[in-house]
Design a protein around this motif. Structure first.
Motif, mmCIF file in Angstrom:
data_model
loop_
_atom_site.group_PDB
_atom_site.id
_atom_site.type_symbol
_atom_site.label_atom_id
_atom_site.label_comp_id
_atom_site.label_asym_id
_atom_site.label_seq_id
_atom_site.Cartn_x
_atom_site.Cartn_y
_atom_site.Cartn_z
ATOM 1 N N SER A 198 40.029 45.612 45.209
ATOM 2 C CA SER A 198 39.078 44.685 44.590
ATOM 3 C C SER A 198 39.823 43.556 43.894
ATOM 4 O O SER A 198 39.478 42.382 44.004
ATOM 5 C CB SER A 198 38.228 45.449 43.569
ATOM 6 O OG SER A 198 37.531 44.548 42.760
ATOM 7 N N ALA A 199 40.883 43.935 43.177
ATOM 8 C CA ALA A 199 41.630 42.928 42.406
ATOM 9 C C ALA A 199 42.391 41.964 43.318
ATOM 10 O O ALA A 199 42.329 40.748 43.147
ATOM 11 C CB ALA A 199 42.595 43.651 41.462
ATOM 12 N N LEU A 231 41.321 36.765 47.518
ATOM 13 C CA LEU A 231 41.539 35.323 47.654
ATOM 14 C C LEU A 231 42.105 34.748 46.362
ATOM 15 O O LEU A 231 42.829 33.767 46.365
ATOM 16 C CB LEU A 231 40.215 34.631 47.969
ATOM 17 C CG LEU A 231 39.554 34.982 49.308
ATOM 18 C CD1 LEU A 231 38.198 34.308 49.424
ATOM 19 C CD2 LEU A 231 40.451 34.552 50.463
ATOM 20 N N ASN A 236 44.366 35.918 44.488
ATOM 21 C CA ASN A 236 45.828 36.012 44.427
ATOM 22 C C ASN A 236 46.502 35.087 45.423
ATOM 23 O O ASN A 236 47.523 34.481 45.123
ATOM 24 C CB ASN A 236 46.292 37.432 44.772
ATOM 25 C CG ASN A 236 45.646 38.471 43.897
ATOM 26 O OD1 ASN A 236 44.433 38.607 43.871
ATOM 27 N ND2 ASN A 236 46.450 39.186 43.157
ATOM 28 N N ILE A 262 29.518 35.004 43.048
ATOM 29 C CA ILE A 262 30.895 34.954 43.562
ATOM 30 C C ILE A 262 30.903 35.302 45.054
ATOM 31 O O ILE A 262 31.486 34.594 45.866
ATOM 32 C CB ILE A 262 31.834 35.908 42.786
ATOM 33 C CG1 ILE A 262 31.917 35.490 41.316
ATOM 34 C CG2 ILE A 262 33.224 35.919 43.403
ATOM 35 C CD1 ILE A 262 32.741 36.413 40.440
ATOM 36 N N TYR A 283 32.598 33.293 48.031
ATOM 37 C CA TYR A 283 33.793 34.030 48.440
ATOM 38 C C TYR A 283 33.774 34.279 49.941
ATOM 39 O O TYR A 283 34.768 34.129 50.638
ATOM 40 C CB TYR A 283 33.780 35.368 47.703
ATOM 41 C CG TYR A 283 35.114 36.042 47.533
ATOM 42 C CD1 TYR A 283 35.959 35.683 46.491
ATOM 43 C CD2 TYR A 283 35.520 37.065 48.376
ATOM 44 C CE1 TYR A 283 37.166 36.323 46.309
ATOM 45 C CE2 TYR A 283 36.726 37.710 48.197
ATOM 46 C CZ TYR A 283 37.543 37.338 47.158
ATOM 47 O OH TYR A 283 38.740 37.969 46.977
ATOM 48 N N PHE A 309 39.179 36.788 36.909
ATOM 49 C CA PHE A 309 38.791 36.750 38.319
ATOM 50 C C PHE A 309 39.695 37.656 39.153
ATOM 51 O O PHE A 309 39.231 38.480 39.931
ATOM 52 C CB PHE A 309 38.867 35.302 38.818
ATOM 53 C CG PHE A 309 38.343 35.103 40.218
ATOM 54 C CD1 PHE A 309 36.990 34.891 40.448
ATOM 55 C CD2 PHE A 309 39.194 35.115 41.311
ATOM 56 C CE1 PHE A 309 36.502 34.698 41.733
ATOM 57 C CE2 PHE A 309 38.720 34.918 42.609
ATOM 58 C CZ PHE A 309 37.357 34.706 42.807
ATOM 59 N N THR A 310 40.988 37.497 38.946
ATOM 60 C CA THR A 310 41.925 38.230 39.797
ATOM 61 C C THR A 310 41.889 39.739 39.533
ATOM 62 O O THR A 310 42.138 40.533 40.424
ATOM 63 C CB THR A 310 43.357 37.675 39.655
ATOM 64 O OG1 THR A 310 44.158 38.221 40.693
ATOM 65 C CG2 THR A 310 43.973 38.002 38.319
ATOM 66 N N LEU A 311 41.560 40.124 38.292
ATOM 67 C CA LEU A 311 41.482 41.563 38.018
ATOM 68 C C LEU A 311 40.065 42.099 38.238
ATOM 69 O O LEU A 311 39.781 43.263 37.969
ATOM 70 C CB LEU A 311 41.944 41.858 36.588
ATOM 71 C CG LEU A 311 43.418 41.570 36.273
ATOM 72 C CD1 LEU A 311 43.709 41.788 34.793
ATOM 73 C CD2 LEU A 311 44.346 42.445 37.111
ATOM 74 N N MET A 366 32.359 41.658 35.220
ATOM 75 C CA MET A 366 31.087 41.660 35.954
ATOM 76 C C MET A 366 30.665 43.030 36.482
ATOM 77 O O MET A 366 29.709 43.120 37.247
ATOM 78 C CB MET A 366 31.108 40.647 37.087
ATOM 79 C CG MET A 366 32.208 40.839 38.102
ATOM 80 S SD MET A 366 31.650 40.503 39.774
ATOM 81 C CE MET A 366 30.766 41.990 40.177
ATOM 82 N N SER A 409 37.989 42.966 48.563
ATOM 83 C CA SER A 409 37.387 42.488 47.318
ATOM 84 C C SER A 409 35.882 42.309 47.463
ATOM 85 O O SER A 409 35.123 42.622 46.550
ATOM 86 C CB SER A 409 37.982 41.134 46.912
ATOM 87 O OG SER A 409 39.343 41.248 46.657
ATOM 88 N N SER A 429 33.647 45.124 46.714
ATOM 89 C CA SER A 429 33.414 45.456 45.305
ATOM 90 C C SER A 429 32.471 44.455 44.643
ATOM 91 O O SER A 429 31.896 44.737 43.604
ATOM 92 C CB SER A 429 34.735 45.510 44.537
ATOM 93 O OG SER A 429 35.244 44.212 44.331
HETATM 94 N N1 PFF Z 1 39.614 39.887 42.288
HETATM 95 C C1 PFF Z 1 39.175 39.174 43.460
HETATM 96 C C2 PFF Z 1 40.240 38.161 43.860
HETATM 97 O O1 PFF Z 1 41.225 37.990 43.145
HETATM 98 O O2 PFF Z 1 40.061 37.531 44.889
HETATM 99 C C3 PFF Z 1 37.850 38.490 43.278
HETATM 100 C C4 PFF Z 1 36.819 39.306 42.590
HETATM 101 C C5 PFF Z 1 36.417 40.524 43.151
HETATM 102 C C6 PFF Z 1 36.295 38.883 41.389
HETATM 103 C C7 PFF Z 1 35.491 41.320 42.475
HETATM 104 C C8 PFF Z 1 35.372 39.649 40.712
HETATM 105 C C9 PFF Z 1 35.001 40.861 41.275
HETATM 106 F F1 PFF Z 1 34.147 41.584 40.643
#
Ligand code: PFF
Length: 453
Positions: free
Chosen positions: A25-26, A29, A31, A108, A112, A233-235, A239, A327, A330
């Protein structure tokens, strides 16, 4: 009622499965597509330092809070918050925090999936040799023509959304775990290959210097907000995505250890993506074009020119699709879990409804690149507005309230029992971070951005 809902709730087959899912999930895109270009735009190393501080001081404590709340609530984020508020004798309106998470996930996912669709299209373009020998003019034309075509963007967006729905519909163990078992190792192997290649280029040091040499003059209030937004966002924080994953976590697994592992792996991937990308860009005499086009306009020129570029081009975009898919599942899961647990519909139907809604909303982002490209709200296209609104506002605000809930609303004995930290002092550190440091930092950054500070 609550117990029958809890009974429907699945569970990861092992702690490793949870770590893989949450890391999936983390790592996305955020990263590979976002981190390198926003680091480039905001002063390289200076931005990286602020970002790492945000991950350590805000991200990890909030991630622990989300996993802990999810596991204790054992339901979708909305009902988990309702149950936890009830347990703490607090107002039930806390469940609105769960709702903002579900909504943020939708918003998102809608854009996304559009960018993930670009990555899928580019994997195919790389495979059929569209980049080989193409110069910067041709690659720019290829990109411009591609995003100017709503039909093409809709096609790839649809394909990606269908893949997401298909995996999630099959359930936690049969769908998500099985897919992740294939996607995650694939992603890591490809990333290592790309980094190894970047190390052989003559511009390796230049790339590293670009990423790590701090230029504090480029660090503005807005770039600090961007660093914080990026950390959330990345972690995947703020949400309920990690919360809902936490709700499938077996009770004996150590939350602190897993949070450190996930945040560590995510940070390493973001840094390695930069380490892989910038040397390739410099080695081909290109400028690290800022903005979202870095990997869609700059990298293909490099892939088209370098030896072995065909293979590395295919690998790079396949990696991006894998990362995005692990991701997106999730992003949709909080809504799916809510539908299954409240509307008594099957997981398949829940996926269809949730996916359909996000798919339709995605059209607004698609049109931002062509038919609605002139339509600006607050100076931004709908796509940019959605990105800004979710990453820089909704996730930090969601994270702020999650920290407040975990630190101030939940009973200490409950959070301590659920976290079950091996070293007793670490609980005091965590409480200090979620009560003061994380909410305080989010608050200060917002004050700074609105000009009060
Ligand atoms: N963490 C994902 C990324 O870095 O692309 C984006 C993401 C996934 C944000 C899930 C929020 C989320 F709940």
């Amino acid at each position: 009622m609550m117990d029958s809902k809890k009974l429907q709730h699945g569970q990861w087959s092992s702690s490793f499965a949870f770590i893989m899912a949450a890391t999936g999930s983390a790592v996305g895109l955020g990263n590979i597509w976002k981190f390198p270009y926003i680091a480039g735009e905001n002063g390289g190393g200076a931005f990286v330092i602020v970002y790492l501080l945000c991950v350590g001081l805000i991200g990890i404590p909030i991630m622990m809070a989300e996993i802990m709340m999810g596991r204790r609530g054992k339901q979708n984020p909305v009902d988990a918050l309702k149950a936890l508020a009830g347990e703490a004798g607090a107002d039930k309106s806390w469940h609105y925090l769960g709702w903002t998470g579900v909504v943020a996930g939708f918003l998102i996912l809608s854009y996304y999936s559009v960018i993930a669709g670009w990555a899928s299209a580019y994997a195919v373009k790389a495979f059929i040799g569209s980049f080989s020998g193409a110069g910067s003019v041709e690659i720019k034309e290829l990109f411009d023509n591609f995003i100017a075509s709503p039909v093409q963007l809709i096609f790839w967006h649809t394909l990606f959304m269908l893949a997401t729905m298909l995996i999630v519909a099959r359930g936690i163990n049969e769908g998500m775990e099985k897919a992740l078992r294939f996607l995650m190792p694939g992603l890591f192997i490809i990333l290592i290959l790309l980094v190894a290649y970047a190390m052989t280029t003559a511009s390796y040091e230049q790339g590293i210097a670009f990423l790590f040499t701090p230029d504090f003059s480029k660090l503005t209030g807005n770039s600090i907000l961007t660093a914080m937004g990026q950390a959330f966002f990345t972690l995947s924080l703020g949400m309920g995505a990690i919360m809902v994953y936490g709700s499938y976590l077996p009770s004996e697994v150590s939350i602190a250890k897993t949070a450190f592992l996930i945040a560590g792996a995510d940070t390493v991937v973001a840094l390695l993506a930069g380490v892989a990308i910038f040397p390739i860009v410099f080695a081909n005499g290109l400028e690290p074009a800022s903005g979202p086009s870095l990997i869609f306009q700059t990298l293909p020129i490099a892939f088209g020119a370098m030896s072995g570029g065909w293979l590395f081009g295919v690998l790079f975009f396949v990696m991006l699709v894998f990362a995005a898919l692990s991701s997106s599942i999730s992003l949709i899961e909080p809504a799916v879990a809510w539908l299954v647990e409240n509307r008594r519909i099957s997981r398949e139907s829940a996926c269809i409804w949730a996916g359909l809604a996000a798919w339709l909303l995605g059209f607004a982002s698609i049109f931002s690149f062509n038919v609605w490209s002139e339509l600006k709200i607050f100076d931004r296209t709908i796509f940019h507005l959605l990105d800004y609104l979710t990453a820089n506002l909704m996730l930090p605000v969601g994270g702020f309230f999650i920290a407040v809930f975990a630190g101030w609303v939940m009973k200490r004995q409950h959070s301590e029992q659920e976290l079950n930290l091996a070293v007793k002092q670490s609980y005091s550190i965590w409480i200090f971070l979620v009560c003061y440091v994380a909410p305080g930092a989010v608050f200060l950054v917002f004050l700074h951005v609105v000009g009060v500070l």
